[in-house]
Design a protein around this motif. Structure first.
Motif, PDB file in Angstrom:
ATOM      1  N   LEU A  56       0.823  -1.202   0.000  1.00  0.00           N
ATOM      2  CA  LEU A  56       0.000   0.000   0.000  1.00  0.00           C
ATOM      3  C   LEU A  56       0.860   1.256   0.000  1.00  0.00           C
ATOM      4  O   LEU A  56       1.825   1.356   0.755  1.00  0.00           O
ATOM      5  CB  LEU A  56      -0.912  -0.010   1.232  1.00  0.00           C
ATOM      6  N   SER A  57       0.508   2.198  -0.854  1.00  0.00           N
ATOM      7  CA  SER A  57       1.102   3.528  -0.865  1.00  0.00           C
ATOM      8  C   SER A  57      -0.043   4.533  -0.853  1.00  0.00           C
ATOM      9  O   SER A  57      -1.037   4.342  -1.568  1.00  0.00           O
ATOM     10  CB  SER A  57       1.978   3.736  -2.108  1.00  0.00           C
ATOM     11  N   PRO A  58       0.040   5.609  -0.058  1.00  0.00           N
ATOM     12  CA  PRO A  58      -1.099   6.535   0.059  1.00  0.00           C
ATOM     13  C   PRO A  58      -1.435   7.283  -1.222  1.00  0.00           C
ATOM     14  O   PRO A  58      -2.504   7.872  -1.325  1.00  0.00           O
ATOM     15  CB  PRO A  58      -0.648   7.506   1.165  1.00  0.00           C
ATOM     16  N   GLU A  59      -0.547   7.245  -2.227  1.00  0.00           N
ATOM     17  CA  GLU A  59      -0.836   7.921  -3.499  1.00  0.00           C
ATOM     18  C   GLU A  59      -1.570   7.024  -4.492  1.00  0.00           C
ATOM     19  O   GLU A  59      -1.929   7.464  -5.584  1.00  0.00           O
ATOM     20  CB  GLU A  59       0.467   8.398  -4.161  1.00  0.00           C
ATOM     21  N   GLN A  60      -1.803   5.776  -4.117  1.00  0.00           N
ATOM     22  CA  GLN A  60      -2.419   4.836  -5.052  1.00  0.00           C
ATOM     23  C   GLN A  60      -3.939   4.846  -4.957  1.00  0.00           C
ATOM     24  O   GLN A  60      -4.518   5.233  -3.935  1.00  0.00           O
ATOM     25  CB  GLN A  60      -1.881   3.421  -4.798  1.00  0.00           C
ATOM     26  N   VAL A  61      -4.587   4.363  -6.017  1.00  0.00           N
ATOM     27  CA  VAL A  61      -6.047   4.350  -6.107  1.00  0.00           C
ATOM     28  C   VAL A  61      -6.517   3.013  -6.686  1.00  0.00           C
ATOM     29  O   VAL A  61      -5.731   2.246  -7.241  1.00  0.00           O
ATOM     30  CB  VAL A  61      -6.561   5.499  -7.007  1.00  0.00           C
TER      31      VAL A  61
ATOM     32  N   LYS B 228      -0.466  -6.957  -3.993  1.00  0.00           N
ATOM     33  CA  LYS B 228      -1.105  -5.649  -4.096  1.00  0.00           C
ATOM     34  C   LYS B 228      -2.398  -5.659  -3.294  1.00  0.00           C
ATOM     35  O   LYS B 228      -3.095  -6.670  -3.233  1.00  0.00           O
ATOM     36  CB  LYS B 228      -1.429  -5.311  -5.554  1.00  0.00           C
ATOM     37  N   LEU B 229      -2.687  -4.504  -2.687  1.00  0.00           N
ATOM     38  CA  LEU B 229      -3.976  -4.372  -2.035  1.00  0.00           C
ATOM     39  C   LEU B 229      -5.066  -4.422  -3.101  1.00  0.00           C
ATOM     40  O   LEU B 229      -4.887  -3.894  -4.202  1.00  0.00           O
ATOM     41  CB  LEU B 229      -4.042  -3.043  -1.275  1.00  0.00           C
ATOM     42  N   ALA B 230      -6.173  -5.072  -2.783  1.00  0.00           N
ATOM     43  CA  ALA B 230      -7.247  -5.252  -3.765  1.00  0.00           C
ATOM     44  C   ALA B 230      -8.588  -4.853  -3.168  1.00  0.00           C
ATOM     45  O   ALA B 230      -8.874  -5.160  -2.000  1.00  0.00           O
ATOM     46  CB  ALA B 230      -7.297  -6.703  -4.238  1.00  0.00           C
ATOM     47  N   LEU B 231      -9.388  -4.156  -3.961  1.00  0.00           N
ATOM     48  CA  LEU B 231     -10.766  -3.840  -3.598  1.00  0.00           C
ATOM     49  C   LEU B 231     -11.642  -4.886  -4.280  1.00  0.00           C
ATOM     50  O   LEU B 231     -11.761  -4.906  -5.510  1.00  0.00           O
ATOM     51  CB  LEU B 231     -11.131  -2.437  -4.080  1.00  0.00           C
TER      52      LEU B 231
ATOM     53  N   PHE C 224      -1.051   3.226  -9.231  1.00  0.00           N
ATOM     54  CA  PHE C 224      -0.782   4.651  -9.351  1.00  0.00           C
ATOM     55  C   PHE C 224      -1.543   5.206 -10.553  1.00  0.00           C
ATOM     56  O   PHE C 224      -1.697   4.530 -11.574  1.00  0.00           O
ATOM     57  CB  PHE C 224       0.715   4.910  -9.545  1.00  0.00           C
ATOM     58  N   LEU C 225      -1.999   6.444 -10.446  1.00  0.00           N
ATOM     59  CA  LEU C 225      -2.555   7.136 -11.596  1.00  0.00           C
ATOM     60  C   LEU C 225      -1.429   7.521 -12.547  1.00  0.00           C
ATOM     61  O   LEU C 225      -0.320   7.835 -12.105  1.00  0.00           O
ATOM     62  CB  LEU C 225      -3.293   8.407 -11.157  1.00  0.00           C
ATOM     63  N   GLU C 226      -1.715   7.514 -13.820  1.00  0.00           N
ATOM     64  CA  GLU C 226      -0.699   7.873 -14.806  1.00  0.00           C
ATOM     65  C   GLU C 226      -0.561   9.381 -14.968  1.00  0.00           C
ATOM     66  O   GLU C 226       0.465   9.869 -15.440  1.00  0.00           O
ATOM     67  CB  GLU C 226      -1.026   7.222 -16.150  1.00  0.00           C
ATOM     68  N   SER C 227      -1.600  10.133 -14.619  1.00  0.00           N
ATOM     69  CA  SER C 227      -1.526  11.586 -14.702  1.00  0.00           C
ATOM     70  C   SER C 227      -2.526  12.184 -13.716  1.00  0.00           C
ATOM     71  O   SER C 227      -3.163  11.466 -12.947  1.00  0.00           O
ATOM     72  CB  SER C 227      -1.818  12.067 -16.129  1.00  0.00           C
TER      73      SER C 227
END
Length: 250
Positions: free
Chosen positions: A30-35, A66-69, A93-96
């Motif tokens: 988990l990274s706090p910038e990930q979605v 990876k964390l999974a929803l 991670f978002l690409e942009s």
């Protein structure tokens, strides 16, 4: 679409339950910038399979490091349905940049008074400016809650794992159906972003998930992808509830 078998689903859930008590392992998944990113097809499947009228339930697991929803449809009684496969979205991670949009409606109210003999009398107009009535909009709340997660998530997870052995860290989320389906006809995909919301009941920050939907159909992360947040008319709006502590048992 990403799919887990029933056995994989069970394994993923158990993995997160174990990881929650070890901060070093949490950092690996988990990274706090990930979605999470859900496709329209996944949400349509979720809505079709889910029988519970008010809330969806999504479980958190760890799959392929990876964390999974994980989308877990429920019966009308509130139990998780036993299925051969479950849809899921990995943390990524978002690409942009993610552009959020909220439309405000300005209401012009005009009143006309007719006298008893039906002659035109007093005329008055009033403009309702939503920014004056509701200074904290859904968009601004969403940004603040997302930023709070980004800045504080790792400290929160470290404390929870060390002091409480991960027992208070979310295992599932209960999602108001209206939040995920409010623009179903326009929706192309939905970005699911962690946020923090302060709970007066529990007197602490609780994790939540904020859903922003792409209404233009452009590829995720491209400049043409503009995402809309659901308008938030008051401080009493419903929100995605983490379990624990808010577990909506059947």
């Amino acid at each position: 679409m990403a799919i887990l078998t029933r056995e994989n689903y069970t394994t993923a859930i158990k993995s997160w339950a174990e990881v929650k008590s070890n901060y070093s392992e949490i950092q690996n998944v988990l990274s706090p910038e990930q979605v999470f990113i859900l496709t329209r097809e996944q949400i349509e499947w979720f809505d079709k399979e889910n029988e519970e009228e008010t809330y969806f339930r999504a479980d958190i697991g760890v799959w392929e490091n990876k964390l999974a929803l994980i989308l877990t449809p429920r019966t009308s009684a509130g139990d998780v349905k036993t299925l051969d496969n479950y849809e899921y979205a990995p943390l990524q991670f978002l690409e942009s940049d993610l552009t959020l949009k909220q439309t405000k409606t300005y209401t012009v109210t005009s009143t006309y008074t007719l006298t008893k003999d039906l002659s035109k009398g007093k005329e008055d107009s009033d403009i309702d400016f939503p920014i004056m009535d509701k200074p904290v909009t859904g968009q601004l709340k969403a940004v603040d809650e997302i930023e709070s997660w980004k800045e504080n998530a790792m400290d929160y997870l470290q404390r929870e794992s060390l002091e409480f052995k991960g027992q208070r860290i979310f295992q599932s989320f209960y999602i108001p159906k209206a939040d995920l389906l409010h623009d179903k006809e326009k929706m192309h995909d939905v970005v699911c972003v962690f946020g923090f919301k302060y709970s007066e009941v529990y007197q602490r920050l609780l994790a939540t998930i904020i859903f922003v939907s792409n209404e233009l159909g452009a590829k995720i992360g491209t400049p043409g992808a503009v995402y809309a947040v659901q308008s938030d008319p008051s401080n009493t709006y419903d929100w995605t509830k983490p379990c624990p502590p808010v577990c909506l048992t059947p």
